[in-house]
Motif scaffolding. Structure first.
Motif, PDB file in Angstrom:
ATOM      1  N   ILE A 583       0.949  -1.267  -0.118  1.00  0.00           N
ATOM      2  CA  ILE A 583       0.086  -0.031   0.201  1.00  0.00           C
ATOM      3  C   ILE A 583       1.027   1.400   0.002  1.00  0.00           C
ATOM      4  N   LEU A 584       2.227   1.384   0.826  1.00  0.00           N
ATOM      5  CA  LEU A 584       3.248   2.490   0.863  1.00  0.00           C
ATOM      6  C   LEU A 584       3.474   2.740  -0.534  1.00  0.00           C
ATOM      7  N   LYS A 585       4.084   1.477  -1.221  1.00  0.00           N
ATOM      8  CA  LYS A 585       4.360   1.553  -2.548  1.00  0.00           C
ATOM      9  C   LYS A 585       3.619   2.219  -3.358  1.00  0.00           C
ATOM     10  N   GLU A 586       2.158   1.781  -3.242  1.00  0.00           N
ATOM     11  CA  GLU A 586       1.163   2.600  -4.394  1.00  0.00           C
ATOM     12  C   GLU A 586       1.092   4.172  -3.996  1.00  0.00           C
ATOM     13  N   LYS A 587       1.515   4.306  -2.716  1.00  0.00           N
ATOM     14  CA  LYS A 587       1.293   5.629  -2.492  1.00  0.00           C
ATOM     15  C   LYS A 587       2.636   6.473  -2.713  1.00  0.00           C
ATOM     16  N   ARG A 588       3.624   5.782  -2.996  1.00  0.00           N
ATOM     17  CA  ARG A 588       4.896   6.301  -3.252  1.00  0.00           C
ATOM     18  C   ARG A 588       5.446   6.841  -2.196  1.00  0.00           C
TER      19      ARG A 588
END
Length: 832
Positions: A583-588
């Motif tokens: 999820i953090l990767k998607e939010k960059r």
């Protein structure tokens, strides 16, 4: 049949005619308004407050018209404490407390005030022509209506002035309170019986010049009626040396030695006779001239002239009102030998006032008769002396013994002077009348000061009155009390948690009984994770706080939707590892904003297979919501930097659950020496929230410490706990005498409160075993009380290792019945 005895009926000599509209009317047409007086408690006033009270009396007296009499009557009656042991719901320890004080002697103080309007002629009554010496009394006509109206108006003004002072309160007595009813005695009947009991029976009066008897009691009378007997100087108050130090002052009223400090049955009568001041001064002018003309024949005439002129100069230069005054102490006993000791006691107490004790044997009957409520007009004028209002008022007794709180809820403390139990409400009544704005308490007392006895005594009474009590302890102080409650409730209550290697304390912070995660629950979980993750000196960044908050919210939402997921720290850890980083990767989200692998690495010891995996993954869900007495003993982990903060947070979260869900039920959390856990940065918001919010949920947070450094070193304690604790409780601080200025500044104590605190345990009665404690409410109300308990309570509360072991071994030997063990130990100690 002719009466040959030298006796008369009370009816033939009785000086009072009627009681109408709350007024006593005498047969000489004098009118008296009667009041009951409520005085401040002993050892609670400063010099400034005594001066303010004196000024109030002076202002009030000055509104009265000429030929008025102010008669203040103080009853001090020896009584024995009557224990209340008939209640069905009285616990074993409460009953033992009541029995411990059975028949404990104390002085019951009752104070009355009588304002009498007499006439110029009657004010000149002498002992040779009063109600006792006249064969019969013909009632005179009432004074004219205008005079009566003006007097009643001045009485109303008098009452208003006194009651507006905030220190004294006077309540006007009704007809029934004056003359009594079929079931209760009035003040006149009580006076003739020299008692304050409701049901009294009149006894024979034997009046003689040398001796007077009321029933079986012999009277002795000491008077202050001659200027030569008076103290050379009078003041509003005096220093009580026994409770004063070189750094603090304990003050009492000037007449206190003949008040509560005189430990025998006695009545103190104080009179002010307000005549025409201008006429009195004119007579003194005439006397001074006569003395001057005769001064060549006698040096005493010359000296008397100088004294009279000094009196006149004082009156004219300062505008003082000249009055007559009198004070007497009427003591009694049914034993002649005991009466001799009482005479000496009264004389020595008068000597403490620097007065010359004069044992009056001539005017006893006359002065006894004049002290009948409403009969002050019959006072013999030759027994009075001329003075000014301000000086005469110094002979007024200004304090009373400790009073019970008018509240159904409270704790039982003990009067420090007499040892009588006192019902004290330090929570509800002060909140209701605005003295405090929260019920939180801060307790400070060094080791050995009786701190654990007081806290045991307080929480036990809270529990017995229906409160939920949660204790966080670090010294096994509550083990005995908890064991007793556990035995009494057959294991339903009195839950004792302690950390042991074989059976460590374990919780599940993600479990809620009803499946609903409210804001408080979410915040407590976040605070817990932050405590696990960050050191005290390593505050999280704003980005880390947001990332953690999102992680907790997403996980809680997931377990709410999917009932197959078992809520625990293990599943939370797996959610972060397997899902949240995607999820953090998607939010960059950048790694420097939130390092997921660093986060998981720090939390790994609490995950399955880690060193502390037992701590946050408990299978047994603790249902503590309805358990009313819970103790968490953290002594074994008090120095563990990992476990102590975590366990403390979870304990507090348990209390907040009670706080939110138990509507209308009193809750109390008491935290002992847990400063290392409380001092962390991550805990500060939690503590602030608890102390500021608990009052809204009918709760109390209590913090206990023994070191002054704890207050100074912790900004949380200093800024949050102290500021949000309106009830401060301090025990013996003489150990910190040299650094008490710092404590005073930190706690915001006044000089009056400082003096009270430094007087703790200074003059304890050696025949009683107790420790004193100071209780201050909102900075405006404070007093010192004694924590005195029964032998049974002592055995239950004691923290002495040898005594605790003795109780535990005896309990095991008789099959686990701790109540029976306490009874047997107490009985054996009494026999010794």
């Amino acid at each position: 049949m002719k009466n040959v005895m030298k006796t008369a009926t009370l009816e033939s000599k009785f000086p009072l005619l009627a009681v109408e509209n709350g007024c006593i009317i005498s047969k000489d047409a004098d009118i008296t308004v009667a009041y009951r007086v409520e005085l401040p408690e002993l050892f609670t006033l400063t010099r400034a407050e005594y001066e303010s009270m004196h000024s109030t009396w002076a202002k009030a007296v000055k509104v009265l018209p000429n030929y008025s009499i102010v008669h203040k009557q103080d009853f001090f009656i020896e009584e024995g404490y009557r224990p209340d042991i008939c209640k069905e719901d009285l616990s074993f320890l409460s009953r033992s407390f009541e029995r411990h004080f059975n028949e404990r002697p104390y002085l019951q103080h009752t104070c009355y005030l009588f304002l009498t309007k007499t006439t110029k002629e009657h004010s000149r009554t002498t002992s040779s022509f009063n109600a006792l010496t006249r064969g019969f009394i013909i009632p005179k006509e009432m004074q004219d209506k205008e005079t009566v109206t003006r007097f009643m108006e001045s009485c109303g003004q008098f009452e208003r002035i006194v009651n507006d002072s905030g220190l004294i309160r006077i309540i006007r007595l009704t007809d029934e309170e004056i003359i009594g009813t079929k079931n209760s005695a009035g003040i006149i009947e009580k006076y003739f019986s020299m008692s304050q009991e409701d049901t009294t029976c009149l006894q024979d009066l034997s009046l003689g010049a040398g001796e007077m008897k009321v029933g079986d009691n012999y009277l002795c009378l000491h008077t202050l009626s001659d200027p030569e007997d008076l103290p050379s100087n009078v003041s509003t108050d005096c220093r009580y040396e026994r409770l004063s130090t070189d750094r603090s002052d304990c003050r009492l009223s000037f007449a206190a030695p003949i008040g509560v400090l005189l430990t025998c049955n006695h009545i103190v009568n104080q009179y002010l006779f307000i005549d025409d001041s201008a006429e009195i001064l004119r007579k003194f002018e005439q006397t001074a001239r006569n003395m001057h003309s005769l001064s060549r024949y006698s040096r005493s005439n010359q000296i008397n002239r100088e004294w009279i002129e000094e009196y006149l100069n004082e009156a004219h230069s300062k505008g003082l009102v000249s009055i007559r005054a009198h004070c007497n102490v009427m003591a009694w006993s049914d034993d002649r030998e005991k009466l001799k000791r009482i005479k000496n006691d009264v004389g020595s107490q008068l000597a403490l006032m620097e007065a010359k004790p004069r044992h009056n044997t001539v005017d006893v009957p006359t002065l006894f008769w004049a002290a009948i409520p409403g009969n002050a007009g019959d006072f013999p004028s030759e027994e009075s002396f001329h003075t000014f209002i301000e000086q005469a008022l110094c002979l007024f007794i200004g304090e009373t013994s400790y009073k019970d709180s008018l509240s159904p809820f409270g704790i039982r403390m003990v009067d420090r002077l007499t040892g009588k139990p006192v019902h004290l409400d330090i929570s509800d009544l002060p909140m209701k009348n605005g003295t405090i704005t929260n019920r939180n308490k801060f307790i400070l007392g060094p080791s050995g000061s009786g701190k654990s006895f007081f806290t045991n005594h307080m929480v036990r009474q809270y529990y017995e009155q229906g409160a939920h009590v949660l204790l966080v302890d670090t010294g096994n102080s509550y083990q005995g009390l908890c064991s007793l409650i556990h035995a009494r409730t057959h294991g339903e209550d009195g839950i004792y948690f302690t950390y042991e290697e074989k059976d460590p304390i374990a919780f599940n912070p993600f479990y809620v009984e009803d499946g609903i995660f409210d804001i408080e629950k979410k915040e407590s979980v976040k605070t817990l994770i932050l405590t696990l993750w960050k050191r005290d000196d390593e505050p999280p960044t704003r980005a880390e706080e947001v990332a953690l908050s999102n992680a907790v919210n997403l996980f809680l939402e997931k377990i709410r939707r999917d009932s197959s997921i078992k809520p625990s720290f293990n599943t939370f850890y797996e959610f972060i590892r397997d899902e949240y980083q995607d999820i953090l990767k998607e939010k960059r989200t950048r790694e420097k904003d939130f390092d997921v692998w660093g986060f998981l690495n720090v939390l790994e010891p609490y995950y399955r297979g880690g060193e502390y995996d037992f701590l946050l993954n408990s299978d047994k869900q603790l249902d503590l919501l309805n358990r009313r007495f819970i103790v968490f003993e953290l002594d074994n982990i008090r120095d563990n930097k990992v476990l102590l903060p975590i366990v403390t947070i979870i304990i507090m979260e348990t209390f907040i659950t009670k706080m939110r869900k138990l509507k209308g039920i009193r809750k109390i959390i008491l935290i002992e020496e847990c400063w290392k856990a409380l001092a962390s940065a991550n805990m500060s918001n939690y503590i602030r929230y608890l102390f500021k919010t608990v009052r809204k949920f009918f709760g109390e947070a209590v913090v206990v410490t023994q070191e002054v450094e704890d207050i100074i070193s912790s900004p949380i304690v200093k800024g949050t706990i102290i500021n949000n604790s309106d009830c401060k409780i301090l025990l013996d601080q003489r150990k910190y005498m040299n650094k008490f200025d710092e404590i005073q500044a930190l706690l915001g104590l006044t000089d009056k409160e400082r003096a009270q605190i430094l007087s703790i345990n200074m003059a304890n009665n050696p025949s009683r075993k107790y420790k004193e404690v100071w209780i201050g409410l909102g900075g405006t109300q404070s007093a010192v009380y004694a924590t005195e308990v029964s032998l049974e309570e002592y055995i239950c509360y004691t923290t002495e290792e040898t005594e605790k072991l003795e109780l535990m071994r005896l309990t095991e030997r008789i099959g686990g019945n701790i109540e029976l063990a306490i009874k047997q130990l107490a009985e054996s100690k009494r026999n010794k």
